[in-house]
Design an enzyme around this catalytic site. Structure first.
Site, mmCIF file in Angstrom:
data_model
loop_
_atom_site.group_PDB
_atom_site.id
_atom_site.type_symbol
_atom_site.label_atom_id
_atom_site.label_comp_id
_atom_site.label_asym_id
_atom_site.label_seq_id
_atom_site.Cartn_x
_atom_site.Cartn_y
_atom_site.Cartn_z
ATOM 1 N N ASP A 444 0.737 -1.315 0.057
ATOM 2 C CA ASP A 444 0.084 -0.027 0.029
ATOM 3 C C ASP A 444 0.823 1.420 0.003
ATOM 4 O O ASP A 444 2.084 1.028 0.252
ATOM 5 C CB ASP A 444 -0.859 0.178 1.231
ATOM 6 C CG ASP A 444 -2.394 0.670 1.048
ATOM 7 O OD1 ASP A 444 -2.325 1.623 0.029
ATOM 8 O OD2 ASP A 444 -3.215 0.425 1.854
ATOM 9 N N ASP A 512 -10.937 1.978 -3.256
ATOM 10 C CA ASP A 512 -11.403 1.589 -1.905
ATOM 11 C C ASP A 512 -13.017 1.934 -1.889
ATOM 12 O O ASP A 512 -13.531 1.556 -1.214
ATOM 13 C CB ASP A 512 -10.822 2.692 -0.878
ATOM 14 C CG ASP A 512 -9.657 2.514 -0.342
ATOM 15 O OD1 ASP A 512 -9.134 1.176 -0.322
ATOM 16 O OD2 ASP A 512 -8.956 3.324 0.216
HETATM 17 C C1 DGJ Z 1 -5.829 1.979 2.011
HETATM 18 C C2 DGJ Z 1 -6.376 0.684 1.308
HETATM 19 O O1 DGJ Z 1 -6.644 0.963 0.180
HETATM 20 C C3 DGJ Z 1 -7.379 -0.393 2.075
HETATM 21 O O2 DGJ Z 1 -7.825 -1.364 1.347
HETATM 22 C C4 DGJ Z 1 -6.622 -0.531 3.403
HETATM 23 O O3 DGJ Z 1 -5.495 -1.566 3.100
HETATM 24 C C5 DGJ Z 1 -6.059 0.605 3.957
HETATM 25 N N1 DGJ Z 1 -5.263 1.357 3.235
HETATM 26 C C6 DGJ Z 1 -5.327 0.256 5.410
HETATM 27 O O4 DGJ Z 1 -4.798 1.254 6.086
#
Ligand code: DGJ
Length: 689
Positions: A444, A512
């Site tokens: 991430d 997301d």
């Molecule tokens: C952002 C990601 O897009 C989410 O799926 C998740 O992993 C969060 N970060 C966790 O902090």
């Protein structure tokens, strides 16, 4: 295929349906000749002797025709290459020679000690272009070094397609007429960005399945810029590369060199759909690692548990996930350091002893014993100021002397251009992957660069470029050391999706936003360039807690997510027995159709615009149709879907109903979906008989 004229000054690259040609004039000007349908070398040679138009002195005949316009001389277009030494600015290059290696063409030019090599390679109908700069002269500043400039043929009324967005709303397709001047898209944020995918497409009158479409996509995961220019004589050129403005890309000391990322271009006369299928085939064949291997159905714990995780509760989720047929269980954020919220712990890559007293191994083994693979979340490029890492190394973050360190989500960006930072991350990640049977890493990146400085380093600072190189280096090294581990590129959803990261990761987190209706638009945009094989999509809880509180049926959520790499992200501990049983059926169905979705050709039958939308995948004798009805108004009949890629002379069996359909009827009169009301959805499988 690469053909070269006898005088060694005209080069023709040819793919299955298209050709690309360039020519070096007697004055050593490198001109673009052709990009479009297949032509013969004789055609390219005929084009090469056409005289350039004559202009009054306020225009340059080179503008809009040069293959890679450098700065300086008789040019007024935006330069692809801009360099500056102590003494002068711009480039006055002379042709040195051409070289070929396999199917790669290299055209080499020199300006004093600076060698500029233009690289070309045909991959299917995709032309890959990039540039290397080798400085054997005095130190110079590379203000701009684009990967390629693309020249379109003379046409009237070009339209520009782009994929724009923001967090929670990525990859949305916009299409509008191009007018005089420049349209510039890019990222000034240090990562690819949610705001634009590094891709554009140009057409004049294409439809989904007919007409010429030109597209270009950049393989770079840092800041970037693509400029589409309609010049005064209406000619169109597109130039693009790494780096976000003219303030400087890199310094090149004597003996140093720089290789730009690849900027890939594609011509198709199969409309937007044909262009997308060619891009998909290219990525599956040449970009995405092991794309012939289908991706497993995953469960991700983020939406279910957020930071509140424990070994016991993850084990419970894992049992539920296994029971519905999930194949890969991924523990998201919160398993390490003191990371019980987004305020602390980022950077400390050791399991939280309160949550995982014996490390990750017991949970990983438990998950394996349930018959699933095991994955973890990491965000290696970041640090919370409240962490052991930051307390030990405050100088490791990007910052500028005497200036504030801007926090987003309570975190700072590590300076990955530093060798010690790279080494720390390599050791920590290698150690984690060696400590437990881990099969998958979700990587991430949750904030943009702001105070991107490196005290003590001369400007322009190489940390923008070197951050990306270090990221790629780490991924390459980890993949080599742990060949069984698959990687997902995530950046707060779809903030890092590009051909560069896709060449090192197995799939991407698309957004997301897991609302299944919003996702149809995101997926529609994503599919313009990238294949379903890379597009992760989760079924989460209803009402959608993350974005909009929209309620939708499990059916609608599954059918939306099954059009990509299916995942489940809901809180399975709160799903009823009926919901779990239904989920199991959808997962079983997905596994049956997965080869067609992940490896088949995709046809967008109707785009998501409020009523009925549908996507079809075809592979061999199998066809799968996903159809969604957002809303039915006034009880109007739902249109039948005219299918693509069918043989009109044979029949197809619908595996859902056992009905037999004639191919010609499905193609010309369509398939009835039986959808009704609001937020209805279906999957229809057809097999050739
Ligand atoms: C952002 C990601 O897009 C989410 O799926 C998740 O992993 C969060 N970060 C966790 O902090």
């Amino acid at each position: 295929m690469l053909e070269i004229s006898d005088n060694g000054r005209t080069w023709l690259l040819t793919g299955p349906t298209s050709s690309y040609a360039v020519h070096l004039t007697d004055a050593d000007e490198l001109l673009h000749l052709h990009w479009g349908p297949r032509i013969a070398l004789a055609d390219a040679e005929a084009l090469a002797v056409r005289p350039l138009p004559e202009y009054w002195p306020f225009e340059s005949p080179l503008d809009g025709r040069e293959e890679y316009p450098v700065e300086g001389g008789p040019r007024f277009v935006r330069p692809a290459l801009s360099v500056r030494t102590e003494e002068r600015r711009g480039t006055e290059w002379g042709f040195e020679r051409y070289e070929t290696e396999g199917d790669e063409l290299r055209l080499r030019f020199c300006d004093d000690g600076l060698t500029v090599t233009l690289h070309y390679r045909m991959r299917g109908d995709v032309v890959e272009r990039w540039v290397t700069l080798d400085n054997q002269g005095p130190a110079l500043e590379l203000l701009r070094a684009d990967s390629a400039t693309w020249t379109l043929p003379d046409r009237e009324e070009w339209r520009l397609s782009q994929l724009h967005g923001r967090w929670g709303a990525e990859s949305r397709l916009a299409r509008a007429p191009l007018t005089y001047g420049e349209k510039v898209i890019g990222s000034r944020r240090g990562h690819t960005g949610h705001q634009h995918l590094p891709w554009v497409a140009l057409d004049t009158d294409a439809t989904e399945e007919r007409g010429e479409v030109y597209g270009c996509a950049l393989g770079w995961s840092g800041s970037w810029r693509i400029a589409v220019a309609q010049l005064p004589d209406a000619r169109v050129q597109i130039t693009g590369g790494a780096g976000h403005d003219d303030s400087g890309l890199l310094r090149l000391a004597p003996g140093e060199s720089f290789t730009t990322p690849v900027f890939a271009g594609l011509w198709s006369d199969g409309g937007f759909g044909g262009a997308s299928r060619a891009w998909h085939a290219y990525q599956r064949a040449y970009v995405i690692p092991d794309a012939d291997q289908d991706r497993p159905v995953l469960f991700n714990s983020w939406e279910a548990t957020e930071f509140d995780i424990s070994e016991e509760q993850q084990s419970l989720l894992a049992r539920r996930a296994a029971a519905i047929g999930v194949e890969l269980f991924v523990v998201d954020d919160g398993w390490f350091g003191t990371r019980t919220s987004d305020r602390a712990g980022l950077g400390d890559w050791t399991p939280n002893p309160d949550r995982f007293p014996s490390g990750l191994k017991p949970l990983a083994e438990y998950v394996h014993a349930l018959g699933m693979q095991f994955g973890i979340w990491v965000e290696p490029e970041m640090v919370n100021p409240d962490s052991e890492l930051y307390r030990a190394h405050p100088e490791w973050v990007q910052h500028q002397t005497g200036r504030k360190r801007t926090e987003f989500r309570n975190q700072l960006v590590l300076n990955l251009a530093r060798d010690d930072v790279q080494e720390y991350l390599w050791e920590r990640l290698d150690q984690i992957l060696s400590s437990a049977p881990i099969d998958y890493v979700k990587w991430d990146f949750n904030r943009c660069f702001t105070d991107a400085g490196w005290p003590g380093e001369p400007y322009p600072q190489r940390l923008w470029v070197d951050h990306v190189r270090a990221l790629y280096g780490l991924l390459d090294r980890l993949r080599a050391a742990h060949p069984g581990v698959a990687f997902e590129s995530c950046s707060g959803g779809g903030g890092r999706i590009d051909l560069g990261v896709l060449s090192r990761t197995d799939q991407v987190w698309t957004s997301d936003n897991t609302d299944p209706l919003d996702r149809l638009a995101v997926q529609h945009g994503f599919s313009q360039l990238h294949p379903a094989r890379a597009m992760a999509a989760w079924v989460t809880d209803s009402p959608n807690a993350m974005l909009n509180h929209r309620a939708s049926s499990l059916r609608f959520r599954f059918v939306s997510a099954m059009a990509g790499v299916l995942g489940v992200g809901g809180d399975l501990t709160r799903w009823t027995e009926e919901e779990l049983a239904e989920a199991r059926e959808w997962v079983t169905l997905y596994k049956e159709i997965r080869p067609v979705v992940q490896r088949g050709d995709q046809y967008r039958l109707r785009e998501p615009r409020g009523g009925l939308s549908a996507v079809q995948y075809a592979l061999g004798d199998e066809t799968v149709v996903f159809a969604w009805l957002q809303a039915q108004s006034f009880g109007e009949p739902v249109p039948a879907l005219r299918l693509r890629a069918l043989d009109p002379t044979v029949s197809y069996e619908c595996l859902e109903t056992g009905e037999i359909h004639r191919g010609a009827v499905l193609a010309h009169h369509g398939l009835r979906t039986g959808l009704r009301g609001d937020l209805d959805a279906t999957v229809i499988r057809l097999r050739r008989i």
